[in-house]
Design a protein around this motif. Structure first.
Motif, short mmCIF file in Angstrom:
data_model
loop_
_atom_site.label_atom_id
_atom_site.label_comp_id
_atom_site.label_asym_id
_atom_site.label_seq_id
_atom_site.Cartn_x
_atom_site.Cartn_y
_atom_site.Cartn_z
N LEU A 1 71.13 90.38 -33.63
CA LEU A 1 70.88 89.35 -35.30
C LEU A 1 72.17 89.56 -35.44
N THR A 2 72.66 87.92 -36.20
CA THR A 2 74.33 87.98 -36.20
C THR A 2 73.61 86.74 -38.04
N VAL A 3 74.36 86.28 -38.88
CA VAL A 3 73.71 85.43 -39.79
C VAL A 3 75.46 85.22 -40.83
N ASP A 4 74.96 84.62 -39.95
CA ASP A 4 76.13 83.43 -41.02
C ASP A 4 76.28 83.40 -42.25
N ILE A 5 76.90 83.68 -43.38
CA ILE A 5 76.37 83.64 -45.10
C ILE A 5 76.23 82.33 -45.23
N ASP A 6 76.60 80.95 -44.21
CA ASP A 6 76.63 79.56 -45.15
C ASP A 6 74.88 79.32 -45.16
N VAL A 7 74.30 80.78 -44.56
CA VAL A 7 72.53 80.05 -44.31
C VAL A 7 72.61 79.93 -46.39
N LEU A 8 72.74 80.76 -47.02
CA LEU A 8 72.57 80.53 -48.41
C LEU A 8 73.25 79.31 -48.78
N PRO B 1 75.25 77.48 -50.95
CA PRO B 1 76.29 77.58 -51.53
C PRO B 1 76.71 78.04 -53.46
N ALA B 2 74.59 77.60 -54.02
CA ALA B 2 74.72 78.35 -55.24
C ALA B 2 75.10 79.49 -54.83
N PHE B 3 74.59 80.61 -53.97
CA PHE B 3 74.83 81.75 -53.56
C PHE B 3 75.26 82.18 -53.08
N ALA B 4 76.14 81.48 -52.79
CA ALA B 4 77.83 82.06 -51.51
C ALA B 4 79.02 80.48 -51.48
N PRO B 5 79.29 80.45 -52.12
CA PRO B 5 80.49 79.65 -52.40
C PRO B 5 81.67 79.55 -51.99
N GLY B 6 81.85 81.10 -51.64
CA GLY B 6 82.60 81.57 -50.96
C GLY B 6 83.06 81.42 -49.11
N THR B 7 82.57 80.77 -48.43
CA THR B 7 82.81 79.86 -46.88
C THR B 7 83.08 78.95 -46.81
N GLY B 8 83.86 79.05 -45.50
CA GLY B 8 83.90 78.06 -45.19
C GLY B 8 84.05 76.25 -44.90
N THR B 9 82.73 76.33 -44.87
CA THR B 9 82.12 75.48 -44.01
C THR B 9 80.46 75.67 -45.64
N PRO B 10 80.33 75.56 -46.58
CA PRO B 10 79.24 75.35 -46.87
C PRO B 10 78.16 73.93 -47.30
N ASP C 1 75.42 91.01 -37.21
CA ASP C 1 76.80 90.75 -37.93
C ASP C 1 76.23 90.07 -39.25
N VAL C 2 77.70 90.27 -39.90
CA VAL C 2 77.35 89.42 -41.03
C VAL C 2 78.75 88.58 -41.85
N VAL C 3 78.94 87.27 -41.06
CA VAL C 3 80.38 86.73 -40.73
C VAL C 3 80.51 85.55 -42.07
N GLU C 4 81.41 85.34 -41.60
CA GLU C 4 81.95 83.80 -42.92
C GLU C 4 81.80 84.03 -44.33
N VAL C 5 82.69 85.01 -44.96
CA VAL C 5 82.75 85.08 -45.87
C VAL C 5 83.89 85.44 -46.51
N CYS C 6 84.14 84.49 -47.20
CA CYS C 6 85.49 83.95 -47.26
C CYS C 6 86.25 83.81 -48.96
N PRO C 7 86.92 85.47 -48.70
CA PRO C 7 87.03 85.44 -50.76
C PRO C 7 87.64 84.37 -51.23
#
Length: 325
Positions: A242-249, A251-260, A287-293
């Protein structure tokens, strides 16, 4: 353990808090009897747009440093840390500016976790980390021995990005071309936007990839899509990555990612999806990936990443307890 993997980390690697206050283990001998080992992969040299996901593992861990928030889980009544033995196995130390070397170091750590009979839960880092993950799974189980459920805005099946074959937009293409991934064993959920294009989709179709774009989720409902994805993954192999790119959310819920990309899942939907997938499939890696602080707002993307990981563990705990969510 090789000093290459653990020694002399750059400033953005190494531990502050552990994940959810879990016990810190840094040697393979400490993994005996462990169900899940959380591993940081703090590299972003595969990034094509906004960099900074190398800071993701530390930010995710920092959201809950004592593991008391959300225990037991309100919706299920389960405490995943009471059901599963979860440890923090630290970071696979990256080699800044050398993505292939960082991949090799992560692969070494993943092999140690699998050798101990535990499941790695990796905190990224950019999505190129799926390539060494797929390679290690193919080594251990064979390409036909695992399926993949992939939540993402993007298919990550480009032949290359800016002339580079290995990056965060190419791992599933490279793994399929190199024989580590069977195209018919992967199902992707949440695709939207303007990429990939027709040529990449044609290649995916030839390989047997399955995907469920956001428009389909809007039309049919998330539950129906999840039912299809879970059934496909279970039919193809006895275990699932199971692989989760946070940009599946959205951007209202995950603005901090590389390619929203606008128009994605809500966090409420993703939380429920994680529990459902992890309770109904036997996970061999996650994994959970692409969180970009650097691009986050008030840490909400890091919080989304942390909660996504907790929901995966809750689903696994439900499965262990004999409950399908």
């Amino acid at each position: 353990m090789s000093d290459l993997v653990r020694g002399d980390p750059p400033m953005h690697a190494g531990l502050g808090p552990t994940f959810a206050g879990r016990r810190l283990v840094l040697e393979p001998a400490g993994l005996q009897g462990v169900d899940v080992a959380v591993v940081g992969a703090p590299f972003d040299d595969g990034t094509s747009n906004r960099p900074g996901t190398r800071f993701g593992p530390r930010a995710i861990r920092s959201w809950d440093d004592d593991g008391e928030w959300g225990r037991p889980h309100l919706a299920t009544g389960l405490d995943p840390f009471a059901v599963l033995e979860v440890v923090d196995y630290g970071d696979a130390v990256p080699a800044p500016a050398d993505l292939i070397r960082s991949h090799k170091q992560l692969a070494t750590v993943l092999r140690e976790v699998h050798d101990a009979g535990a499941m790695p839960l990796v905190l990224g880092g950019d999505h190129s980390l799926s390539l060494p993950t797929l390679q290690v799974l193919a080594e251990r189980f064979g390409p036909d021995g695992y399926s993949v459920v992939h939540f993402d805005t993007h298919a990550d099946t480009a032949a290359e990005l800016y002339g580079v074959r290995v990056g965060h937009g190419t791992p599933f293409r490279v793994a399929a071309e190199d024989g580590a991934l069977l195209g018919g064993n992967i199902v992707q959920i949440g695709l939207r936007g303007t990429w990939p294009g027709a040529e990449d989709f044609a290649w995916m179709r030839e390989q047997g990839f399955r995907w469920h774009p956001m428009d389909e989720i809007d039309e049919r409902g998330l539950d129906a899509v999840l039912d299809d994805a879970i059934a496909h993954a279970a039919a193809r192999a006895p275990r699932t990555y199971l692989t989760v790119d946070i940009d599946v959310l959205d951007p209202a819920f995950a603005p901090g990612t590389g390619t929203p990309e606008p128009g994605g899942l809500t966090m409420r939907e993703l939380r429920r999806a994680m529990r459902r997938v992890a309770s109904r499939l036997d996970l061999c890696s996650a994994d959970v990936v692409e969180v970009c602080p650097p691009f986050d707002v008030a840490g909400i993307t890091a919080l989304a990443g942390e909660r996504t990981a907790i929901e995966i563990l809750t689903g696994m705990a439900a499965r262990r307890s004999g409950t399908a969510l």
